[in-house]
Design an enzyme around this catalytic site. Structure first.
Site, PDB file in Angstrom:
ATOM      1  N   LYS A  13       0.819  -1.212   0.000  1.00  0.00           N
ATOM      2  CA  LYS A  13       0.000   0.000   0.000  1.00  0.00           C
ATOM      3  C   LYS A  13       0.862   1.275   0.000  1.00  0.00           C
ATOM      4  O   LYS A  13       0.584   2.201  -0.746  1.00  0.00           O
ATOM      5  CB  LYS A  13      -0.919   0.032   1.239  1.00  0.00           C
ATOM      6  CG  LYS A  13      -1.952  -1.086   1.269  1.00  0.00           C
ATOM      7  CD  LYS A  13      -2.917  -0.936   2.444  1.00  0.00           C
ATOM      8  CE  LYS A  13      -2.237  -0.987   3.811  1.00  0.00           C
ATOM      9  NZ  LYS A  13      -1.704  -2.321   4.164  1.00  0.00           N
ATOM     10  N   ARG A  88      -9.242   0.966   8.907  1.00  0.00           N
ATOM     11  CA  ARG A  88      -8.732  -0.355   9.216  1.00  0.00           C
ATOM     12  C   ARG A  88      -9.712  -1.183  10.034  1.00  0.00           C
ATOM     13  O   ARG A  88      -9.423  -2.341  10.347  1.00  0.00           O
ATOM     14  CB  ARG A  88      -7.461  -0.196  10.023  1.00  0.00           C
ATOM     15  CG  ARG A  88      -6.282  -0.961   9.406  1.00  0.00           C
ATOM     16  CD  ARG A  88      -5.151  -0.661  10.265  1.00  0.00           C
ATOM     17  NE  ARG A  88      -3.892  -1.232  10.107  1.00  0.00           N
ATOM     18  CZ  ARG A  88      -2.847  -0.700   9.479  1.00  0.00           C
ATOM     19  NH1 ARG A  88      -2.984   0.374   8.756  1.00  0.00           N
ATOM     20  NH2 ARG A  88      -1.683  -1.251   9.555  1.00  0.00           N
ATOM     21  N   ARG A 127      11.837  -6.597   5.173  1.00  0.00           N
ATOM     22  CA  ARG A 127      11.644  -5.160   4.981  1.00  0.00           C
ATOM     23  C   ARG A 127      12.537  -4.337   5.908  1.00  0.00           C
ATOM     24  O   ARG A 127      12.752  -4.681   7.063  1.00  0.00           O
ATOM     25  CB  ARG A 127      10.174  -4.832   5.246  1.00  0.00           C
ATOM     26  CG  ARG A 127       9.821  -3.385   5.052  1.00  0.00           C
ATOM     27  CD  ARG A 127       8.417  -3.235   4.565  1.00  0.00           C
ATOM     28  NE  ARG A 127       7.479  -3.108   5.656  1.00  0.00           N
ATOM     29  CZ  ARG A 127       6.171  -2.876   5.487  1.00  0.00           C
ATOM     30  NH1 ARG A 127       5.662  -2.798   4.274  1.00  0.00           N
ATOM     31  NH2 ARG A 127       5.386  -2.766   6.511  1.00  0.00           N
ATOM     32  N   ARG A 162      11.570  -2.280  11.737  1.00  0.00           N
ATOM     33  CA  ARG A 162      10.631  -1.651  12.662  1.00  0.00           C
ATOM     34  C   ARG A 162      10.366  -2.541  13.875  1.00  0.00           C
ATOM     35  O   ARG A 162      10.463  -3.749  13.788  1.00  0.00           O
ATOM     36  CB  ARG A 162       9.304  -1.359  11.946  1.00  0.00           C
ATOM     37  CG  ARG A 162       9.367  -0.122  11.101  1.00  0.00           C
ATOM     38  CD  ARG A 162       8.182   0.106  10.187  1.00  0.00           C
ATOM     39  NE  ARG A 162       6.953  -0.542  10.562  1.00  0.00           N
ATOM     40  CZ  ARG A 162       5.884  -0.582   9.759  1.00  0.00           C
ATOM     41  NH1 ARG A 162       5.926  -0.013   8.565  1.00  0.00           N
ATOM     42  NH2 ARG A 162       4.796  -1.188  10.135  1.00  0.00           N
ATOM     43  N   ARG A 173       0.006  -8.933  13.458  1.00  0.00           N
ATOM     44  CA  ARG A 173      -0.561  -7.958  12.502  1.00  0.00           C
ATOM     45  C   ARG A 173      -1.413  -8.654  11.449  1.00  0.00           C
ATOM     46  O   ARG A 173      -2.458  -8.140  11.052  1.00  0.00           O
ATOM     47  CB  ARG A 173       0.559  -7.169  11.823  1.00  0.00           C
ATOM     48  CG  ARG A 173       1.055  -6.019  12.689  1.00  0.00           C
ATOM     49  CD  ARG A 173       2.429  -5.574  12.279  1.00  0.00           C
ATOM     50  NE  ARG A 173       2.463  -4.932  10.977  1.00  0.00           N
ATOM     51  CZ  ARG A 173       3.558  -4.852  10.236  1.00  0.00           C
ATOM     52  NH1 ARG A 173       4.690  -5.392  10.648  1.00  0.00           N
ATOM     53  NH2 ARG A 173       3.527  -4.225   9.081  1.00  0.00           N
TER      54      ARG A 173
HETATM   55  P1  ADP Z   1       1.458  -1.922   7.894  1.00  0.00           P
HETATM   56  O1  ADP Z   1       0.427  -1.546   6.883  1.00  0.00           O
HETATM   57  O2  ADP Z   1       2.751  -2.275   7.317  1.00  0.00           O
HETATM   58  O3  ADP Z   1       0.976  -2.892   8.939  1.00  0.00           O
HETATM   59  P2  ADP Z   1       1.303   0.772   8.974  1.00  0.00           P
HETATM   60  O4  ADP Z   1       2.517   1.591   8.813  1.00  0.00           O
HETATM   61  O5  ADP Z   1       0.116   1.077   8.122  1.00  0.00           O
HETATM   62  O6  ADP Z   1       1.793  -0.703   8.810  1.00  0.00           O
HETATM   63  O7  ADP Z   1       0.814   0.803  10.503  1.00  0.00           O
HETATM   64  C1  ADP Z   1       1.668   0.491  11.568  1.00  0.00           C
HETATM   65  C2  ADP Z   1       0.880   0.374  12.859  1.00  0.00           C
HETATM   66  O8  ADP Z   1       0.227   1.616  13.147  1.00  0.00           O
HETATM   67  C3  ADP Z   1      -0.249  -0.651  12.841  1.00  0.00           C
HETATM   68  O9  ADP Z   1       0.201  -1.955  13.136  1.00  0.00           O
HETATM   69  C4  ADP Z   1      -1.183  -0.080  13.917  1.00  0.00           C
HETATM   70  O10 ADP Z   1      -0.713  -0.372  15.207  1.00  0.00           O
HETATM   71  C5  ADP Z   1      -1.065   1.398  13.716  1.00  0.00           C
HETATM   72  N1  ADP Z   1      -2.093   1.909  12.774  1.00  0.00           N
HETATM   73  C6  ADP Z   1      -1.876   2.482  11.555  1.00  0.00           C
HETATM   74  N2  ADP Z   1      -3.033   2.838  10.975  1.00  0.00           N
HETATM   75  C7  ADP Z   1      -4.023   2.492  11.839  1.00  0.00           C
HETATM   76  C8  ADP Z   1      -5.446   2.577  11.811  1.00  0.00           C
HETATM   77  N3  ADP Z   1      -6.098   3.114  10.760  1.00  0.00           N
HETATM   78  N4  ADP Z   1      -6.132   2.106  12.872  1.00  0.00           N
HETATM   79  C9  ADP Z   1      -5.498   1.575  13.947  1.00  0.00           C
HETATM   80  N5  ADP Z   1      -4.166   1.450  14.031  1.00  0.00           N
HETATM   81  C10 ADP Z   1      -3.419   1.906  13.002  1.00  0.00           C
END
Ligand code: ADP
Ligand code: ZN
Length: 215
Positions: A13, A88, A127, A162, A173
């Site tokens: 994404k 999400r 990654r 990370r 996740r």
């Molecule tokens: P990825 O898509 O690689 O899992 P992101 O960078 O989008 O990682 O998000 C990292 C973390 O930030 C998630 O695992 C979550 O804890 C938090 N997060 C990000 N966006 C949201 C969201 N819309 N709702 C709840 N938690 C979020």
């Protein structure tokens, strides 16, 4: 364009969103990037979010909606936006619907990036992310490595794995994705908004999305 990108962690994404910004100047809005900046800066939101993020869980909807309500009203969103990592959960998508209604914004499309689980697992464990919060460039030790000394090719700062990219956090996740986020595909399918994108080739993914937008 006014687009939501859906897909598991590691589906691409972030990378796709960055490429789409070149297409028409729409901004990428990544709640993950916004949260990581807040954690690093030690803001109140960052302090609340850190533990959830490190464990690979979701940050509470109320915090996310507070961030997004403000972000979507910033002037750079007028041209268009690509939402990456938001919404999400079903409550987030319902609240987003109300918020967009209030702001008189109409979504063009929800692009669903479909990627097999083996590919996702392989990508997440290999990654690396630039530690510079204003860069956050993404690398892959196998297919797109940073400099030989581990620094970022764009800004020269160290790249890191990370905190949520340990094996345990990654499995968590993916479980959270299946349980909380995958149901959004149906939510938006019922609204006739979903375009499934099954290619694993970045150029093709971007082409599929932009062609569908032109229709
Ligand atoms: P990825 O898509 O690689 O899992 P992101 O960078 O989008 O990682 O998000 C990292 C973390 O930030 C998630 O695992 C979550 O804890 C938090 N997060 C990000 N966006 C949201 C969201 N819309 N709702 C709840 N938690 C979020
Ligand atoms: Zn960098």
């Amino acid at each position: 364009m006014k687009v939501i990108l859906l897909g598991a962690p590691g589906a691409g994404k972030g990378t796709v969103a960055k490429l789409l910004t070149d297409y028409d100047g729409s901004v990428q809005i990544s709640t993950g990037d916004i949260l990581r900046v807040a954690v690093k800066a030690g803001t109140p939101v960052g302090k609340q979010a850190k533990a959830y993020m490190d464990a690979g869980g979701l940050v509470p909807d109320s915090i996310i909606m507070q961030i997004m309500e403000a972000r979507l009203q910033e002037p750079d969103c007028a041209k268009g936006f690509i939402l990456d990592g938001f919404p999400r959960t079903i409550p987030q998508s319902e609240e987003l619907k109300a918020l967009l209604g209030k702001l008189a914004i109409k979504l063009d499309m929800v692009a669903n990036l479909v990627v097999p689980r083996e590919v996702i697992l392989d990508r997440l464990t290999t990654r690396r992310t630039c530690s510079n919060s204003s860069c956050q460039e993404i690398y892959n030790v196998k297919t797109n490595p940073p400099n030989a000394d581990g620094t970022c090719k764009k800004c020269g700062k160290p790249t890191i794995q990370r905190d949520d990219e340990t094996e345990e956090a990654i499995l968590n996740r993916l479980e959270v994705y299946t349980e909380k986020t995958a149901p959004l595909i149906d939510f938006y399918r019922k609204e006739g908004m979903v375009k499934d994108v099954t290619s694993l080739d970045l150029k093709e993914i971007v082409e599929d999305i932009t062609k569908a937008l032109e229709k």
